[in-house]
Each structure stands twice: as C-alpha cells, then as structure tokens.
Design an enzyme around this catalytic site. Sequence first.
Site, PDB file in Angstrom:
ATOM      1  N   GLY A 218      -7.824   5.136   9.216  1.00 23.42           N
ATOM      2  CA  GLY A 218      -7.288   4.176   8.937  1.00 23.42           C
ATOM      3  C   GLY A 218      -5.759   4.083   9.797  1.00 23.42           C
TER       4      GLY A 218
ATOM      5  N   ARG B 240      -3.262   8.464  13.977  1.00 28.20           N
ATOM      6  CA  ARG B 240      -4.651   9.903  13.115  1.00 28.20           C
ATOM      7  C   ARG B 240      -5.106   9.125  14.919  1.00 28.20           C
ATOM      8  NH1 ARG B 240      -7.279  10.264   8.027  1.00 28.20           N
ATOM      9  NH2 ARG B 240      -5.255  10.851   7.416  1.00 28.20           N
TER      10      ARG B 240
ATOM     11  N   ARG C  14       0.217  -4.960  17.428  1.00 29.49           N
ATOM     12  CA  ARG C  14       0.233  -5.296  16.230  1.00 29.49           C
ATOM     13  C   ARG C  14       0.990  -3.021  16.109  1.00 29.49           C
ATOM     14  NH1 ARG C  14      -0.302  -9.102  12.159  1.00 29.49           N
ATOM     15  NH2 ARG C  14      -0.281 -10.945  13.617  1.00 29.49           N
TER      16      ARG C  14
ATOM     17  N   ARG D 137     -15.687   5.551   9.955  1.00 29.20           N
ATOM     18  CA  ARG D 137     -14.847   5.748   8.962  1.00 29.20           C
ATOM     19  C   ARG D 137     -14.393   6.999   8.939  1.00 29.20           C
ATOM     20  NH1 ARG D 137     -10.675   5.503   6.335  1.00 29.20           N
ATOM     21  NH2 ARG D 137     -10.355   5.500   4.113  1.00 29.20           N
TER      22      ARG D 137
ATOM     23  N   SER E  16      -9.383   9.874   4.509  1.00 25.85           N
ATOM     24  CA  SER E  16      -9.211  10.777   3.503  1.00 25.85           C
ATOM     25  C   SER E  16      -8.796   9.545   2.782  1.00 25.85           C
ATOM     26  CB  SER E  16      -7.211  10.900   3.849  1.00 25.85           C
ATOM     27  OG  SER E  16      -6.657  10.067   4.145  1.00 25.85           O
TER      28      SER E  16
ATOM     29  N   ASP F  93      -5.774  14.040  -1.884  1.00 27.82           N
ATOM     30  CA  ASP F  93      -4.689  14.745  -3.557  1.00 27.82           C
ATOM     31  C   ASP F  93      -6.062  14.485  -3.993  1.00 27.82           C
ATOM     32  OD1 ASP F  93      -5.049  11.228  -1.977  1.00 27.82           O
ATOM     33  OD2 ASP F  93      -5.223  11.193  -4.180  1.00 27.82           O
TER      34      ASP F  93
ATOM     35  N   ARG G  67      -1.730  16.077   6.319  1.00 23.01           N
ATOM     36  CA  ARG G  67      -3.354  15.058   6.372  1.00 23.01           C
ATOM     37  C   ARG G  67      -3.469  14.415   7.596  1.00 23.01           C
ATOM     38  NH1 ARG G  67      -1.851  10.523   1.900  1.00 23.01           N
ATOM     39  NH2 ARG G  67      -3.449   8.946   3.269  1.00 23.01           N
TER      40      ARG G  67
HETATM   41  N1  LIG Z   1      -6.595   3.663  -3.740  1.00 17.83           N
HETATM   42  C1  LIG Z   1      -6.431   4.863  -3.155  1.00 17.83           C
HETATM   43  N2  LIG Z   1      -6.628   5.423  -1.844  1.00 17.83           N
HETATM   44  C2  LIG Z   1      -6.554   6.551  -1.702  1.00 17.83           C
HETATM   45  C3  LIG Z   1      -6.175   7.970  -2.528  1.00 17.83           C
HETATM   46  N3  LIG Z   1      -5.843   8.728  -1.747  1.00 17.83           N
HETATM   47  C4  LIG Z   1      -5.954   8.471  -0.345  1.00 17.83           C
HETATM   48 BR1  LIG Z   1      -5.968   8.821   1.316  1.00 17.83          BR
HETATM   49  N4  LIG Z   1      -6.055   6.978   0.006  1.00 17.83           N
HETATM   50  C5  LIG Z   1      -6.716   6.434   1.206  1.00 17.83           C
HETATM   51  O1  LIG Z   1      -5.058   6.712   1.475  1.00 17.83           O
HETATM   52  C6  LIG Z   1      -4.643   4.898   2.209  1.00 17.83           C
HETATM   53  C7  LIG Z   1      -3.686   4.808   0.998  1.00 17.83           C
HETATM   54  O2  LIG Z   1      -2.516   6.336   1.188  1.00 17.83           O
HETATM   55  C8  LIG Z   1      -5.562   4.224   1.979  1.00 17.83           C
HETATM   56  O3  LIG Z   1      -6.066   3.673   3.461  1.00 17.83           O
HETATM   57  C9  LIG Z   1      -7.037   4.463   1.111  1.00 17.83           C
HETATM   58  O4  LIG Z   1      -7.848   4.972   1.746  1.00 17.83           O
HETATM   59  C10 LIG Z   1      -5.768   7.084  -3.363  1.00 17.83           C
HETATM   60  O5  LIG Z   1      -5.793   8.888  -4.353  1.00 17.83           O
HETATM   61  N5  LIG Z   1      -6.412   5.618  -4.138  1.00 17.83           N
END
Ligand SMILES: Nc1nc2c(nc(Br)n2[C@@H]2O[C@H](CO)[C@@H](O)[C@H]2O)c(=O)[nH]1
Length: 234
Positions: free
Chosen positions: A20, A24, A43, A87, A90, A204, A217
């Site tokens: 993402g 990274r 971008r 993909r 995280s 997390d 991370r």
């Molecule tokens: N909605 C959600 N997205 C998460 C979480 N932990 C992580 Br790392 N992500 C991912 O990390 C990004 C948000 O920090 C997004 O791209 C998600 O794919 C979580 O607890 N919740």
Amino acid sequence: MTVHIGAKPGDIAETVLLPGDPYRAKWAAETFLENAVCVNEVRGMLGFTGTWKGNRVTIHGSGMGMPSLSIYANELIKDYDAKTLIRIGSCGGMQDDVKVRDVILAMTASSLSTPSSGIFKEFNFAPCADFGLLQAAHNAAKGKSATTHVGGIYSSDVFYDERPDLNEQMVRHGILGVEMEAAELYNLASRYGRRALAVLTVSDHLKTGEALPSDQRERSFGDMVEIALEAAFA
Ligand SMILES: Nc1nc2c(nc(Br)n2[C@@H]2O[C@H](CO)[C@@H](O)[C@H]2O)c(=O)[nH]1
C-alpha cells in the site's frame, strides 16, 4: 503511460508486488531486487522494476483503500498486462491466536462493499486467492521464522469508526484480520483471468491494541516479501 502510471510500455514486469505504501515499495525494491529502476512516481505512488534471482519483478504502491488499489490494479492489468499481482501489506489481527508480526495468507476477502459492487449489484461474489499462488506461499512460509495463518480476511472501507457489531460476527466466523485492499484485487484478478494473492503482516491487533511502531512496520516485513517472491516464481 496511463492516467495514473507514468511507466513506458515494457517497464512493468508480468509479476507485480503491491504494497500500500510507496515507501515500502522503495524499501522492498532496494532490499530484494537487483538493478531496480524507478518506473513511476506520478502522484508519489512509486513503482520500481528490477530482477529477483533473474526473474523480472515490479514493486508498485497501491495506496490505501480499495478505490486506490482499483485504479492501479486496473491499469497494471489492462495497460501493462500484469499477470501475477501479489499484495504485500499489513493488517490488523482479529483472532486471539493471531499475533503482531505473524503473517496471514488471505484465502478469501470479505467486505461490506467494493468498487466492483456496481458491477455485481446484489450478487455476493466470493473474492478468493489464486490457489497455486496460495499453495506456493504456504510452502514458502514453512521456511520462515514468522507464524503463518491461512484463512479469510476482511477488506474494510474505513480505518476509523468501523461498525462494532461487525467485529463480533467477523471474529465468530473466523476472520483472521482486517485491511483495506485485498477484496478488490481478487475481484479484478477473477475478472481479467490473472493470479492474485494477499500476503499480510499483522502490524496491529484490534483486541489487544498492540501495534508495531511505524519504522518497524516498514522494515520488519522481510518474511512477507520473501514469501511473495518465492510464491510468484515457484
Ligand atoms: N481498516 C483497517 N486497516 C488496517 C488496520 N491495520 C492495518 Br496495518 N490496516 C491497513 O493499513 C492501512 C491503514 O493503516 C490500510 O491500507 C489497511 O490495509 C486496521 O486495524 N484496520
């Protein structure tokens, strides 16, 4: 060159890893690829192409959320003919036995909605990983230090204010973790006959509140990238 990717024809490999975070992508390209060249910075969504053990690989950011991933995956597939899209990301852990730093191989990706909802309408399509990639990733993971889980994840539209009632049912039905991109990647791979997989590191935990600091991370995802690369070329 497309609306969102400045790479020239041929700059993008058939195998694309999609973190993402564009930083990274830069870190993974510098760490795992030989002769990595930046092929996109439109971008700030960085993309790099190089070789891994003689195999051509592109590592390109997808951005956060399925709308962003949908833009990049559509253009990588339709304009650059990417055939394998993995993909590397995280996620938040949701089960007691899923710990921070574990790896999740996403067999399926549930969601409330995706950018493909307009196509599916009321049809509940089941987004799932390419079995060959999943099997190869599972085999590759056996040689790694991280604990690996295989199962369903949840691709959310939000990071904040998730519906509390959903959490309980997702945990009850064995959802391993939550992120925000995989379901649409799997939809697009099915639509265009490509191979896709999501290899996720738990950074997390929704139940314990534990979280990896941002510098960890970015750096402690080596196992995840190695699993993805070994699976892509197995
Ligand atoms: N909605 C959600 N997205 C998460 C979480 N932990 C992580 Br790392 N992500 C991912 O990390 C990004 C948000 O920090 C997004 O791209 C998600 O794919 C979580 O607890 N919740």
